[in-house]
Design a protein around this motif. Structure first.
Motif, PDB file in Angstrom:
ATOM      1  N   ALA A 298      37.825  24.410   9.563  1.00  0.00           N
ATOM      2  CA  ALA A 298      38.589  23.603   8.738  1.00  0.00           C
ATOM      3  C   ALA A 298      39.095  23.749   7.539  1.00  0.00           C
ATOM      4  O   ALA A 298      40.118  23.574   6.886  1.00  0.00           O
ATOM      5  CB  ALA A 298      38.146  22.151   8.839  1.00  0.00           C
ATOM      6  N   ALA A 299      37.947  24.664   6.787  1.00  0.00           N
ATOM      7  CA  ALA A 299      38.215  24.767   5.342  1.00  0.00           C
ATOM      8  C   ALA A 299      39.463  25.545   5.045  1.00  0.00           C
ATOM      9  O   ALA A 299      40.254  24.977   4.161  1.00  0.00           O
ATOM     10  CB  ALA A 299      37.077  25.781   4.958  1.00  0.00           C
ATOM     11  N   PHE A 300      39.931  26.586   5.613  1.00  0.00           N
ATOM     12  CA  PHE A 300      41.174  27.039   5.209  1.00  0.00           C
ATOM     13  C   PHE A 300      42.495  26.205   5.420  1.00  0.00           C
ATOM     14  O   PHE A 300      43.200  26.310   4.311  1.00  0.00           O
ATOM     15  CB  PHE A 300      41.293  28.535   5.738  1.00  0.00           C
ATOM     16  CG  PHE A 300      42.440  29.428   5.233  1.00  0.00           C
ATOM     17  CD1 PHE A 300      42.455  29.747   3.881  1.00  0.00           C
ATOM     18  CD2 PHE A 300      43.510  29.819   6.061  1.00  0.00           C
ATOM     19  CE1 PHE A 300      43.348  30.480   3.252  1.00  0.00           C
ATOM     20  CE2 PHE A 300      44.512  30.534   5.525  1.00  0.00           C
ATOM     21  CZ  PHE A 300      44.299  30.918   4.314  1.00  0.00           C
ATOM     22  N   PRO A 301      42.517  25.753   6.576  1.00  0.00           N
ATOM     23  CA  PRO A 301      43.725  24.814   6.877  1.00  0.00           C
ATOM     24  C   PRO A 301      43.837  23.650   5.491  1.00  0.00           C
ATOM     25  O   PRO A 301      44.698  23.342   5.056  1.00  0.00           O
ATOM     26  CB  PRO A 301      43.474  24.331   8.161  1.00  0.00           C
ATOM     27  CG  PRO A 301      42.950  25.243   9.018  1.00  0.00           C
ATOM     28  CD  PRO A 301      41.751  26.033   7.762  1.00  0.00           C
ATOM     29  N   LEU A 302      42.439  23.193   5.187  1.00  0.00           N
ATOM     30  CA  LEU A 302      42.519  22.091   4.519  1.00  0.00           C
ATOM     31  C   LEU A 302      43.035  22.412   3.007  1.00  0.00           C
ATOM     32  O   LEU A 302      43.798  21.814   2.380  1.00  0.00           O
ATOM     33  CB  LEU A 302      41.369  21.494   4.362  1.00  0.00           C
ATOM     34  CG  LEU A 302      40.482  20.807   5.604  1.00  0.00           C
ATOM     35  CD1 LEU A 302      39.125  20.141   5.199  1.00  0.00           C
ATOM     36  CD2 LEU A 302      41.627  19.321   5.909  1.00  0.00           C
ATOM     37  N   TYR A 303      42.695  23.737   2.776  1.00  0.00           N
ATOM     38  CA  TYR A 303      43.087  24.359   1.472  1.00  0.00           C
ATOM     39  C   TYR A 303      44.593  24.563   1.535  1.00  0.00           C
ATOM     40  O   TYR A 303      45.073  24.064   0.532  1.00  0.00           O
ATOM     41  CB  TYR A 303      42.354  25.782   1.401  1.00  0.00           C
ATOM     42  CG  TYR A 303      42.907  26.137  -0.163  1.00  0.00           C
ATOM     43  CD1 TYR A 303      42.121  26.092  -1.248  1.00  0.00           C
ATOM     44  CD2 TYR A 303      43.995  27.171  -0.292  1.00  0.00           C
ATOM     45  CE1 TYR A 303      42.435  26.560  -2.348  1.00  0.00           C
ATOM     46  CE2 TYR A 303      44.463  27.482  -1.336  1.00  0.00           C
ATOM     47  CZ  TYR A 303      43.561  27.263  -2.488  1.00  0.00           C
ATOM     48  OH  TYR A 303      44.000  27.654  -3.726  1.00  0.00           O
ATOM     49  N   VAL A 304      45.096  25.127   2.637  1.00  0.00           N
ATOM     50  CA  VAL A 304      46.433  25.395   2.445  1.00  0.00           C
ATOM     51  C   VAL A 304      47.222  23.984   2.704  1.00  0.00           C
ATOM     52  O   VAL A 304      48.489  23.775   1.723  1.00  0.00           O
ATOM     53  CB  VAL A 304      46.943  25.977   3.933  1.00  0.00           C
ATOM     54  CG1 VAL A 304      48.413  26.161   3.864  1.00  0.00           C
ATOM     55  CG2 VAL A 304      46.265  27.323   3.869  1.00  0.00           C
ATOM     56  N   LEU A 305      46.979  22.724   3.240  1.00  0.00           N
ATOM     57  CA  LEU A 305      47.853  21.638   3.218  1.00  0.00           C
ATOM     58  C   LEU A 305      47.367  20.560   2.200  1.00  0.00           C
ATOM     59  O   LEU A 305      48.300  19.801   1.866  1.00  0.00           O
ATOM     60  CB  LEU A 305      47.174  21.081   4.687  1.00  0.00           C
ATOM     61  CG  LEU A 305      47.578  21.694   6.087  1.00  0.00           C
ATOM     62  CD1 LEU A 305      46.721  21.074   7.030  1.00  0.00           C
ATOM     63  CD2 LEU A 305      48.994  21.745   6.219  1.00  0.00           C
ATOM     64  N   HIS A 306      46.108  20.549   1.547  1.00  0.00           N
ATOM     65  CA  HIS A 306      45.797  19.345   0.954  1.00  0.00           C
ATOM     66  C   HIS A 306      46.792  19.183  -0.315  1.00  0.00           C
ATOM     67  O   HIS A 306      47.096  17.948  -0.552  1.00  0.00           O
ATOM     68  CB  HIS A 306      44.300  19.574   0.273  1.00  0.00           C
ATOM     69  CG  HIS A 306      44.473  20.524  -0.964  1.00  0.00           C
ATOM     70  ND1 HIS A 306      44.416  21.746  -1.177  1.00  0.00           N
ATOM     71  CD2 HIS A 306      44.308  20.022  -2.335  1.00  0.00           C
ATOM     72  CE1 HIS A 306      44.560  22.322  -2.211  1.00  0.00           C
ATOM     73  NE2 HIS A 306      44.355  21.191  -3.163  1.00  0.00           N
ATOM     74  N   GLN A 307      47.276  20.201  -1.144  1.00  0.00           N
ATOM     75  CA  GLN A 307      47.926  19.740  -2.256  1.00  0.00           C
ATOM     76  C   GLN A 307      49.151  18.999  -2.106  1.00  0.00           C
ATOM     77  O   GLN A 307      49.729  18.227  -2.743  1.00  0.00           O
ATOM     78  CB  GLN A 307      47.895  20.915  -3.336  1.00  0.00           C
ATOM     79  CG  GLN A 307      48.629  20.451  -4.405  1.00  0.00           C
ATOM     80  CD  GLN A 307      48.460  21.628  -5.558  1.00  0.00           C
ATOM     81  OE1 GLN A 307      47.257  21.879  -5.993  1.00  0.00           O
ATOM     82  NE2 GLN A 307      49.403  22.673  -5.738  1.00  0.00           N
ATOM     83  N   THR A 308      49.738  19.489  -1.047  1.00  0.00           N
ATOM     84  CA  THR A 308      51.189  18.671  -0.601  1.00  0.00           C
ATOM     85  C   THR A 308      50.707  17.331  -0.369  1.00  0.00           C
ATOM     86  O   THR A 308      51.626  16.474  -0.775  1.00  0.00           O
ATOM     87  CB  THR A 308      51.969  19.414   0.639  1.00  0.00           C
ATOM     88  OG1 THR A 308      52.133  20.857   0.212  1.00  0.00           O
ATOM     89  CG2 THR A 308      53.039  18.495   0.979  1.00  0.00           C
ATOM     90  N   PHE A 309      49.884  16.889   0.284  1.00  0.00           N
ATOM     91  CA  PHE A 309      49.711  15.686   0.663  1.00  0.00           C
ATOM     92  C   PHE A 309      49.120  14.683  -0.628  1.00  0.00           C
ATOM     93  O   PHE A 309      49.459  13.575  -0.733  1.00  0.00           O
ATOM     94  CB  PHE A 309      48.427  15.582   1.891  1.00  0.00           C
ATOM     95  CG  PHE A 309      48.980  15.711   3.224  1.00  0.00           C
ATOM     96  CD1 PHE A 309      50.053  15.159   3.714  1.00  0.00           C
ATOM     97  CD2 PHE A 309      48.282  16.995   3.816  1.00  0.00           C
ATOM     98  CE1 PHE A 309      50.541  15.428   4.933  1.00  0.00           C
ATOM     99  CE2 PHE A 309      48.826  17.278   5.024  1.00  0.00           C
ATOM    100  CZ  PHE A 309      49.784  16.493   5.769  1.00  0.00           C
ATOM    101  N   LEU A 310      48.549  15.745  -1.367  1.00  0.00           N
ATOM    102  CA  LEU A 310      48.121  14.864  -2.824  1.00  0.00           C
ATOM    103  C   LEU A 310      49.160  14.787  -3.676  1.00  0.00           C
ATOM    104  O   LEU A 310      49.274  13.586  -4.169  1.00  0.00           O
ATOM    105  CB  LEU A 310      47.043  16.109  -3.287  1.00  0.00           C
ATOM    106  CG  LEU A 310      46.271  15.394  -4.554  1.00  0.00           C
ATOM    107  CD1 LEU A 310      44.532  15.855  -4.387  1.00  0.00           C
ATOM    108  CD2 LEU A 310      46.825  15.528  -5.840  1.00  0.00           C
ATOM    109  N   SER A 335      44.843  11.396   0.586  1.00  0.00           N
ATOM    110  CA  SER A 335      45.120  12.924   0.850  1.00  0.00           C
ATOM    111  C   SER A 335      44.296  13.617   1.541  1.00  0.00           C
ATOM    112  O   SER A 335      44.500  14.612   2.361  1.00  0.00           O
ATOM    113  CB  SER A 335      45.343  13.625  -0.778  1.00  0.00           C
ATOM    114  OG  SER A 335      44.180  13.612  -1.468  1.00  0.00           O
ATOM    115  N   PHE A 336      42.862  13.393   1.420  1.00  0.00           N
ATOM    116  CA  PHE A 336      41.910  13.773   2.238  1.00  0.00           C
ATOM    117  C   PHE A 336      42.148  13.644   3.857  1.00  0.00           C
ATOM    118  O   PHE A 336      42.107  14.263   4.496  1.00  0.00           O
ATOM    119  CB  PHE A 336      40.417  13.611   1.877  1.00  0.00           C
ATOM    120  CG  PHE A 336      39.328  14.039   2.705  1.00  0.00           C
ATOM    121  CD1 PHE A 336      39.130  15.431   2.780  1.00  0.00           C
ATOM    122  CD2 PHE A 336      38.495  13.260   3.523  1.00  0.00           C
ATOM    123  CE1 PHE A 336      37.852  15.823   3.745  1.00  0.00           C
ATOM    124  CE2 PHE A 336      37.688  13.631   4.324  1.00  0.00           C
ATOM    125  CZ  PHE A 336      37.270  14.835   4.653  1.00  0.00           C
TER     126      PHE A 336
END
Length: 381
Positions: A298-310, A335-336
C-alpha cells in the motif's frame, strides 16, 4: 519504493523487516507532515490556513524525512542487485516508477494545482479550462503557478534518475563484495556529514538537490553491504540519538539560516537521526506482521495519491475553519481515509495496479511458506 525484506544470511544478509517498518512509518508520516505544511510559516503550499507554532516546528524538524526514504531505497537496491542484472533492475524501475510518475502528472497532480489557483488567485473557471492551461504552461514547478509539475512526485522522478545513474557503480561494488570498513567505527561513521554539506551547495532542480539525495541513496546502499555495520549502528543507537537531539536543538536555534555552519548542523542532525532510526528500528522493529505485509504494497500508492486528497480536503475545510487543532485533525484524517479507500479500490484491477506501479497480484501465501529460509520477496526502490 523500498520494499526490502530479505531472508538471506551472511554479508549484507539477515532478515531486514525493519527496513519495511521504517519505510511504511515514513509514508504514514506524510499525512501529519503535509497537513502541517497547510499551517506552517512557509507561504509556499497549495492551500494555507492560519500559521501555528506546532506545524511550523514540525516542518522545521522534518529535515530527515525525505533523506530517510532515499536511504532506505538505497538499502533495498543492494538486496535487489544481488538477484538482478543492471538491465532488469532498470526495467523494473521503469514500470514501478516512471509509469506511476507519468500517470500521476497527467491524472493525480492536476487537481492540486486547480485547488491552489482557486485558493490563492481566485480562479473561477471550469476544471476543463484549467487543464488546458495546466498542460501548456511549463514556466514553473511552484505549488500554485498553475502549470504542469511533478508536485510531490518529484521524489519518484529523482528516485528513478538516481537508481539508473548509480546502477553500474552499485552492481560493481556488490559483485566485488565491497563493504566500507570505516562505517563500522562510530566516530568515522559521522564522516558523511562533510560531503553532504558540500553537495548541498551544488545547483538545485526545482528547489530540490538531487546530489544530496543521491548521496543518501548511496549511503543506504553502503550501510546494507555488511551486517557488522548495522551491528555497530544498533549498539550505538543511544549515542546517535543523543547527537540527533542536540542537532535538532541546533536547527531550531539557527532557524532558517543558510550559512555553512547552519547547513553543517542540519546535515549532522539529519545523518545522526537516520542512524538512530536504523539502530532502533533494527533493535525493535525487525519482526513481521500482517500490518507490515499490507503496508508493503500500500505504501507507494498512498504516496502517489495522498497529496491530492489532502489539498482538496484542505481547500474545503479551510473555507469553514482555518485555525486550531480541529481543521488539522480533519484534513489529516479525511485525506488518509480517502487515500486508503482509493487504494483498496485500485489494487483489485490490473490496469490501475499497473499505472500505480503495483505489478501483478500475488497469489495467496501457502501455509508454512515465507520462513526465514524461504525465497526473498522482490525489492522495490
Amino acid at each position: 519504493m523500498t520494499t526490502a525484506t530479505t531472508t538471506t544470511s551472511g554479508r549484507g544478509g539477515g532478515r531486514q523487516n525493519y527496513i519495511d517498518w521504517l519505510r511504511n512509518l515514513g509514508i504514514l508520516f506524510l499525512f501529519p507532515y503535509h497537513t502541517a505544511r497547510v499551517f506552517d510559516g512557509d507561504a509556499s503550499f497549495y492551500v494555507k490556513g492560519e500559521v501555528n507554532t506546532f506545524s511550523t516546528v514540525l516542518v522545521q524538524l522534518s529535515y530527515w524525512f525525505m533523506p530517510l526514504l532515499f536511504l532506505l531505497a538505497g538499502s533495498a537496491s543492494f538486496h535487489a542487485l544481488k538477484r538482478r542484472s543492471a538491465g532488469r533492475y532498470v526495467s523494473e524501475r521503469v514500470s514501478r516508477l516512471l509509469v506511476p510518475l507519468l500517470f500521476g502528472v497527467l491524472v493525480v497532480v492536476p487537481p492540486q494545482a486547480y485547488y491552489a489557483l482557486r485558493f490563492h488567485r481566485g480562479y473561477e473557471g471550469s476544471y476543463a479550462g484549467f487543464l488546458w492551461r495546466y498542460f501548456t504552461d511549463f514556466s514553473s514547478w511552484s505549488e500554485y503557478a498553475g502549470g504542469i509539475s511533478p508536485a510531490h512526485l518529484w521524489f519518484v522522478l529523482f528516485l528513478f534518475l538516481i537508481s539508473a545513474a548509480l546502477v553500474q557503480p552499485m552492481l560493481a561494488l556488490a559483485r566485488r563484495g565491497y563493504t566500507p570498513g570505516w562505517l563500522r567505527r562510530p566516530p568515522l561513521a559521522l564522516l558523511p556529514v562533510a560531503p553532504l554539506t558540500a553537495l548541498s551547495y551544488l545547483p538545485e532542480v526545482g528547489g530540490k538537490n538531487i546530489f544530496v539525495f543521491a548521496a543518501y541513496f548511496m549511503l543506504g546502499f553502503l550501510v546494507a553491504t555488511d551486517d557488522s555495520i548495522m551491528d555497530m549502528v544498533e549498539r550505538r543507537r543511544p549515542l546517535f540519538l543523543a547527537l540527533a537531539v542536540c542537532g535538532a536543538a541546533g536547527v531550531l536555534l539557527l532557524g532558517g539560516q543558510e550559512s555553512l555552519p547552519a547547513t553543517a548542523v542540519r546535515d549532522l542532525a539529519c545523518w545522526t537521526a537516520l542512524l538512530a532510526m536504523l539502530g532502533y528500528g533494527r533493535r525493535y522493529l525487525n519482526g513481521g506482521s500482517k500490518a507490515v505485509a499490507y503496508c508493503n504494497e500500500a505504501a507507494f500508492p498512498l504516496y502517489v495519491l495522498h497529496q491530492t486528497f489532502l489539498v482538496a480536503t484542505g481547500f474545503h475545510v479551510l473555507r469553514h475553519a482555518d485555525a486550531g487543532p480541529l481543521p488539522y485533525v480533519v484534513i489529516m484524517t479525511v485525506s488518509f481515509a480517502l487515500s486508503l479507500i482509493t487504494y483498496e479500490i485500485v489494487r483489485r484491477w490490473g490496469l490501475t495496479r499497473f499505472v500505480l506501479g503495483l505489478g501483478r497480484r500475488r497469489p495467496p501465501a501457502v501455509a508454512g511458506a515465507g520462513s526465514a529460509g524461504g525465497a526473498a520477496r522482490p525489492s522495490r526502490s
